[in-house]
Design a protein around this motif. Structure first.
Motif, PDB file in Angstrom:
ATOM      1  N   ALA A 154      -0.597  -8.385   0.651  1.00 38.50           N
ATOM      2  CA  ALA A 154       0.713  -7.929   0.192  1.00 38.50           C
ATOM      3  C   ALA A 154       0.891  -8.167  -1.300  1.00 38.50           C
ATOM      4  CB  ALA A 154       1.814  -8.645   0.968  1.00 38.50           C
ATOM      5  N   GLU A 155       1.699  -7.325  -1.921  1.00 37.94           N
ATOM      6  CA  GLU A 155       2.017  -7.472  -3.348  1.00 37.94           C
ATOM      7  C   GLU A 155       2.979  -8.650  -3.523  1.00 37.94           C
ATOM      8  OE1 GLU A 155       1.709  -7.647  -6.682  1.00 37.94           O
ATOM      9  OE2 GLU A 155       1.199  -5.517  -6.577  1.00 37.94           O
ATOM     10  N   LYS A 156       2.662  -9.563  -4.441  1.00 36.31           N
ATOM     11  CA  LYS A 156       3.514 -10.733  -4.669  1.00 36.31           C
ATOM     12  C   LYS A 156       4.006 -10.840  -6.101  1.00 36.31           C
ATOM     13  CE  LYS A 156       1.801 -13.491  -0.855  1.00 36.31           C
ATOM     14  NZ  LYS A 156       1.409 -14.837  -0.379  1.00 36.31           N
ATOM     15  N   ARG A 157       3.688  -9.851  -6.932  1.00 34.63           N
ATOM     16  CA  ARG A 157       4.162  -9.859  -8.318  1.00 34.63           C
ATOM     17  C   ARG A 157       5.517  -9.163  -8.388  1.00 34.63           C
ATOM     18  NH1 ARG A 157      -1.119  -7.084 -10.743  1.00 34.63           N
ATOM     19  NH2 ARG A 157      -0.674  -5.816  -8.897  1.00 34.63           N
ATOM     20  N   GLN A 158       6.492  -9.862  -8.959  1.00 36.63           N
ATOM     21  CA  GLN A 158       7.872  -9.398  -8.888  1.00 36.63           C
ATOM     22  C   GLN A 158       8.064  -8.021  -9.518  1.00 36.63           C
ATOM     23  OE1 GLN A 158      10.718 -12.142 -10.506  1.00 36.63           O
ATOM     24  NE2 GLN A 158      12.476 -10.851 -10.039  1.00 36.63           N
ATOM     25  N   PHE A 159       7.385  -7.741 -10.624  1.00 33.97           N
ATOM     26  CA  PHE A 159       7.563  -6.458 -11.297  1.00 33.97           C
ATOM     27  C   PHE A 159       7.240  -5.299 -10.362  1.00 33.97           C
ATOM     28  CE2 PHE A 159       6.126  -2.849 -13.829  1.00 33.97           C
ATOM     29  CZ  PHE A 159       7.153  -2.729 -14.749  1.00 33.97           C
ATOM     30  N   PHE A 160       6.195  -5.473  -9.527  1.00 38.85           N
ATOM     31  CA  PHE A 160       5.784  -4.407  -8.617  1.00 38.85           C
ATOM     32  C   PHE A 160       6.539  -4.449  -7.292  1.00 38.85           C
ATOM     33  CE2 PHE A 160       2.035  -5.071 -11.359  1.00 38.85           C
ATOM     34  CZ  PHE A 160       1.947  -3.807 -11.903  1.00 38.85           C
ATOM     35  N   GLN A 161       7.137  -5.586  -6.967  1.00 42.53           N
ATOM     36  CA  GLN A 161       7.923  -5.683  -5.742  1.00 42.53           C
ATOM     37  C   GLN A 161       9.259  -4.954  -5.862  1.00 42.53           C
ATOM     38  OE1 GLN A 161       8.060  -9.973  -5.227  1.00 42.53           O
ATOM     39  NE2 GLN A 161       6.636  -9.864  -3.525  1.00 42.53           N
ATOM     40  N   GLU A 162       9.834  -4.970  -7.066  1.00 42.98           N
ATOM     41  CA  GLU A 162      11.143  -4.352  -7.264  1.00 42.98           C
ATOM     42  C   GLU A 162      11.063  -2.839  -7.039  1.00 42.98           C
ATOM     43  OE1 GLU A 162      11.985  -5.578 -11.213  1.00 42.98           O
ATOM     44  OE2 GLU A 162      12.652  -7.583 -10.643  1.00 42.98           O
ATOM     45  N   ARG A 163      11.973  -2.327  -6.206  1.00 45.56           N
ATOM     46  CA  ARG A 163      12.057  -0.903  -5.870  1.00 45.56           C
ATOM     47  C   ARG A 163      10.746  -0.364  -5.291  1.00 45.56           C
ATOM     48  NH1 ARG A 163      16.290   2.058  -7.573  1.00 45.56           N
ATOM     49  NH2 ARG A 163      15.587   3.268  -5.770  1.00 45.56           N
ATOM     50  N   SER A 164       9.940  -1.238  -4.690  1.00 45.69           N
ATOM     51  CA  SER A 164       8.639  -0.789  -4.163  1.00 45.69           C
ATOM     52  C   SER A 164       8.804   0.191  -3.008  1.00 45.69           C
ATOM     53  CB  SER A 164       7.817  -2.001  -3.711  1.00 45.69           C
ATOM     54  OG  SER A 164       8.497  -2.725  -2.704  1.00 45.69           O
ATOM     55  N   SER A 165       9.902   0.095  -2.242  1.00 44.21           N
ATOM     56  CA  SER A 165      10.094   0.992  -1.103  1.00 44.21           C
ATOM     57  C   SER A 165      10.211   2.451  -1.534  1.00 44.21           C
ATOM     58  CB  SER A 165      11.345   0.583  -0.318  1.00 44.21           C
ATOM     59  OG  SER A 165      12.499   0.669  -1.138  1.00 44.21           O
ATOM     60  N   LEU A 166      10.691   2.682  -2.762  1.00 39.67           N
ATOM     61  CA  LEU A 166      10.806   4.050  -3.258  1.00 39.67           C
ATOM     62  C   LEU A 166       9.441   4.706  -3.435  1.00 39.67           C
ATOM     63  CD1 LEU A 166      12.427   6.421  -4.405  1.00 39.67           C
ATOM     64  CD2 LEU A 166      12.482   5.239  -6.605  1.00 39.67           C
ATOM     65  N   PHE A 167       8.426   3.912  -3.812  1.00 41.37           N
ATOM     66  CA  PHE A 167       7.093   4.455  -4.075  1.00 41.37           C
ATOM     67  C   PHE A 167       6.219   4.496  -2.816  1.00 41.37           C
ATOM     68  CE2 PHE A 167       8.579   2.744  -8.117  1.00 41.37           C
ATOM     69  CZ  PHE A 167       8.344   3.801  -8.976  1.00 41.37           C
TER      70      PHE A 167
END
Length: 455
Positions: free
Chosen positions: A31-44
């Protein structure tokens, strides 16, 4: 629209990955654990099989195939709403390393509601461009439609282009169709089919399986006993799945599973699975390479059962435990999982995850015991100061890894981190020359300060 820009990020404060013992033929999803990539990840999100495989997998950015960090020069993410469309754009530039060229990663995602609030259509484009001339693109269209009642139709198509591969549309195409009735009460079902072409290769995505087609049928029935019962719900399902390889048109895997689940009103859960599985190995499968434990290529069929019980999550002391026993290719498997959580107070919590596997291949005189242990402790002195300790041991690699983080948050938008990572080898295994590995595999100490401001 919201624009997030990052320059020379190191993500030093990100939590360590969960180590797992992989008893499958396929790569583990991390799983992705870096906050920058976690934010709004559901959109992508553009799921390819309803689980891990995805057309966009952000861990490809800044990490190589071995999980080692690759420098990121910077990038930006733009997300928001334009009219009825949800829009997401991301572009990241990574640095050159000794093994890989500098690369640019891009993704554009658009989605909007149609027909009703439960239905949408959308599209996605991803790109991975290397400074060495390598080019990879992926394109996809998807839609979820609530047709009537609880019945939904999911449809997806996609294709990829890679300048280092032969380009044939039928071999680089992907298609997905699923009809599902989503309900906790009464009859539910899933009818699914997907096709992954032999050359379908999303450079910014993740594929657990490739060059496959899947056929799945699941029939489910659920009951809600009512307020006079101690149980909140019962459910059962019968599931059939079959994967066939496109390369030789032979079966890759087939499973038939019966499941019974119960949920109590106090929060206790109970689940029993009985599975009949067939596996077609077209090459040897290494289970524990350091010990020389493997499964030879052949066709196998076996049966196993699994029981999982969990206590209420609202209690300060809770646990999830599981037992699995039965066939495993040409041998037998006995597995125990234990995941307790102890909240000593509102400020101090500890969790543990322990997995034990005993694999016995008596016909080939092979046997191994595999252990995997992770212990995590979190302490919050107050709203500004907290500490996390995460220690893990994996038997297959014979490594003990420790991740310790202290976070000081003096005010909103500002953080000071102290991060200590320690990875040690034990002496169960030796390298190819018969020498012992050094005790210290890697050890780092880092300070990091972040400050957020608005222009």
């Amino acid at each position: 629209m919201t624009l997030d820009v990052t320059i020379n990020p190191d993500f030093a404060q990100a939590e360590a990955d969960d180590q797992e013992v992989n008893l499958t033929r396929y790569s583990l999803f991390m799983a992705e654990k870096r906050q920058f990539f976690q934010e709004r990840s559901s959109l992508f999100d553009f799921s390819l099989d309803g689980s891990a495989s995805n057309l966009f997998y952000s861990r490809n950015i800044g990490l190589n195939s071995a999980g080692e960090a690759v420098g990121i020069y910077g990038g930006a993410r733009l997300t928001g709403k334009v009219g009825k469309w949800d829009i997401g754009l991301m572009d990241m530039q990574t640095a050159k390393t000794d093994d890989t060229a500098a690369e640019n990663f891009g993704v554009v995602r658009m989605r909007r509601n149609v027909i009703n609030q439960y239905s949408y259509v959308g599209g996605i484009v991803t790109s991975r461009l290397g400074a060495d001339g390598h080019q990879n693109f992926a394109y996809g269209l998807d839609g979820t439609f609530r047709l009537f009642g609880d019945d939904y139709l999911d449809a997806k198509v996609a294709s990829t282009y890679d300048n280092e591969m032969e380009s044939k549309f039928n071999k680089s195409a992907y298609g997905y169709l699923q009809w599902e009735r989503r309900t906790e009460k009464g009859l539910g079902y899933i009818f699914k089919y997907y096709y992954l072409g032999e050359q379908f290769n999303p450079g910014v995505g993740y594929l657990q399986r490739s060059a496959m087609d899947l056929k799945q049928v699941r029939l489910k029935y659920g009951w809600l006993p009512g307020r006079d019962s101690k149980w909140f719900s019962y459910s059962t399902y019968l599931d059939f799945q079959q994967y066939d390889r496109l390369t030789d048109h032979k079966m890759e895997a087939q499973t038939i599973t019966w499941d019974w689940a119960m949920n109590s009103k106090k929060g206790y859960t109970f689940s029993l699975d009985l599975t009949y599985e067939k596996e077609g190995l077209n090459e040897n499968f290494n289970v524990s390479p350091n010990e020389g434990i493997f499964v030879p290529k052949d066709n196998y069929d076996f049966f196993y059962g699994q029981l999982i019980v969990s206590t209420p999550k609202t209690k300060p002391y809770k646990v999830e435990a599981g037992v699995k026993y039965g066939g495993y290719y040409d041998g037998r498997q006995f597995q125990v999982t234990l995941a307790p959580v102890i909240a000593f107070s509102s400020s101090f919590q500890m969790t543990m995850n322990y997995v034990y596997n005993r694999l016995n291949f008596s016909k080939r005189d092979m046997m191994t015991n595999l252990h995997n242990l992770g212990i995590k402790a979190t302490y919050m002195l107050n709203t500004k100061l907290s500490a996390d300790l995460y220690t893990q041991y994996a038997c297959t690699t014979d490594q003990l890894s420790t991740n310790f983080r202290i976070r000081y948050n003096p005010k909103e938008g500002s953080d000071l981190y102290l991060v200590i990572n320690d990875n040690r080898n034990f002496h169960r295994f030796k390298d190819n020359y018969g020498l012992k590995f050094p005790i210290y595999n890697a050890s780092t100490i880092m300070f990091k300060y972040t400050y957020t401001f608005i222009l």
